[in-house]
Design an enzyme around this catalytic site. Structure first.
Site, PDB file in Angstrom:
ATOM      1  N   GLY A 145     -31.305  50.665  22.202  1.00  0.00           N
ATOM      2  CA  GLY A 145     -30.945  51.749  21.390  1.00  0.00           C
ATOM      3  C   GLY A 145     -29.520  52.232  21.873  1.00  0.00           C
ATOM      4  N   ASN A 146     -29.018  53.239  21.421  1.00  0.00           N
ATOM      5  CA  ASN A 146     -27.715  53.919  22.014  1.00  0.00           C
ATOM      6  C   ASN A 146     -27.895  55.411  22.000  1.00  0.00           C
ATOM      7  OD1 ASN A 146     -26.824  54.892  19.086  1.00  0.00           O
ATOM      8  ND2 ASN A 146     -27.229  52.916  18.680  1.00  0.00           N
ATOM      9  N   HIS A 147     -26.713  55.975  22.495  1.00  0.00           N
ATOM     10  CA  HIS A 147     -26.604  57.303  22.648  1.00  0.00           C
ATOM     11  C   HIS A 147     -26.318  58.161  21.329  1.00  0.00           C
ATOM     12  CE1 HIS A 147     -26.579  56.688  26.947  1.00  0.00           C
ATOM     13  NE2 HIS A 147     -25.922  55.881  27.063  1.00  0.00           N
TER      14      HIS A 147
END
Ligand code: CTP
Length: 400
Positions: A208-210
């Site tokens: 995923g990412n932030h």
């Protein structure tokens, strides 16, 4: 849509006055400021205290309040209002409004008003059917006042027929749709993507990412405020819909986001792709949790479909397509390449080199570059204010 709208709710002497309490709740919940004005008779049906409590403002009845020495200036009140809603409107008040009488605070405000006026009649069947009432309603409509039709059903007298005030939810929805019609993006469909995507590795892990989704949610809210029918396709995000009119579709992976975008793109007039979509996804997803074994572990990844590019390839001339670019170096050069490659109307560049810009922050600092390579750089602002700037650019393009 009613956020911050200043509404005068006129309440007349009808048994339907009890429904005003629910109407106030709906208006207040939608963010409106509500100033209740009762006719002297209305105060016999429902107490000003009840309506003051619900509207969070003293409900007013008279021009002058001898106990407090307060003077309620009808002209000031009329000019304060963005909208006047008279519900319930009795036969008596309709008659006064139609004929220019102003013997109480409410009718004097009506006569001084410049804003749109809505009226929802409530009375017994025969009073409603009377030629004079019908003539007054027609006269009021011809003056530009907006009529909210009464409903059919059992009346307080026991008679059954037309005359009962429309239900508070119906009045509320009617006002909302009328207000919406006048907004610049009325009848336009908008599609927004927001948040990250999660690409599954196994049943418990993902890539995923932030991205928090804050920017996309702020955009969806702003577009809805401008009257658009908004579909928000959101990856996993803790953000809450700010606007109950935004149609939110939750997705997890880039593939799910693509499928949802393909469905809504056809009818969209405006598309803003602000999601941080994964560029790669695991080639295979393990059906069981992967156990640790070797010191090194490799996951084979394959490219996801670029949603924005896919939409850019099938974009029609009457569709506006906007993309985001989050860059760390050669910001403008990279953004212009993306703008061209993805066939965008404009791209919103934010650089991770700017303090307060990018993921998770409540603020953003953007530069808009359009297809003619016009470039506008903005100061650091809240994401809500940035959403306003982006929407102003969209309005600008639509008006060309
Ligand atoms: N985007 C998309 N689908 C993807 C990847 C990106 O729709 N699979 C969109 C994003 O929502 C954003 C824009 O494309 O509006 C820019 O994404 P970005 O990842 O910065 O650009 P890429 O083209 O993927 O280039 P790179 O990762 O090499 O910077």
């Amino acid at each position: 849509m009613l956020e911050g709208k200043k509404i005068i709710l006129g309440v007349c002497g009808s048994i339907a006055a009890y429904k005003s309490a629910s109407l106030i709740r709906l208006l207040i919940k939608a963010g409106a400021q509500v100033q209740v004005i009762l006719t002297p008779d209305a105060a016999n049906f429902i107490t000003p205290l009840t309506l003051s409590t619900l509207s969070k403002k003293p409900a007013l009845v008279a021009y002058f309040e001898p106990e407090t020495g307060q003077w309620n200036n009808h002209v000031e009140l009329a000019l304060w209002a963005d909208l006047i809603l008279i519900a319930p409107a009795t036969a008596n008040t309709l008659s006064k409004m139609a004929n220019g009488l102003c013997d109480n605070l409410l009718t004097a405000i009506y006569l001084s008003a410049k804003c749109p006026v809505y009226f929802a009649p409530a009375m017994d069947l025969d009073m409603w059917k009377h030629q004079s009432t019908q003539a007054n309603v027609e006269k009021l409509k011809s003056y530009g006042n907006v009529f909210i039709a009464p409903g059919y059903g059992e009346l307080a007298s026991g008679l059954v027929g037309e005359g009962r005030m429309a239900e508070p939810e119906d009045i509320f929805n009617f006002v909302l749709s009328e207000v919406k019609k006048k907004l610049p993006l009325a009848n336009k469909n908008a599609l927004v993507t927001a948040g990250p995507t999660y690409e599954a590795i196994d049943p418990v892990r993902f890539l995923g990412n932030h991205s928090s989704g804050k920017m996309g949610f702020a955009l969806a809210d702003e577009l809805a405020k401008l009257g658009a029918n908004v579909t928000l396709i959101a990856g996993p995000s803790l953000q809450q819909n700010k606007n109950r009119l935004v149609h939110r579709i939750d997705v997890t992976s880039a593939a799910e986001m693509l499928d949802a975008c393909n469905v809504y793109f056809e009818t969209a007039n405006v598309c803003i792709m602000s999601a941080a979509v994964a560029d790669y996804t695991p080639v295979t997803v393990a059906s069981q949790k992967i156990k640790k074994q070797e010191d090194k572990f490799t996951i084979e990844l394959k490219k996801t479909t670029d949603i924005l590019k896919t939409l850019g390839e099938k974009k029609r001339d009457n569709q506006i397509l906007v993309g985001f670019a989050l860059e760390t170096n050669d910001e403008e050069k990279n953004s212009i390449e993306k703008l061209k490659k993805k066939n965008l109307d404009f791209i919103v560049l934010n650089s991770l080199n700017d303090i307060g810009a990018g993921f998770k922050a409540d603020t953003n600092k953007i530069t808009i570059i359009d297809r003619n390579l016009n470039k506008t750089s903005f100061e650091l602002k809240t994401k809500e204010a940035v959403a306003t700037d982006i929407c102003l650019k969209i309005l600008d393009l639509l008006n060309k």
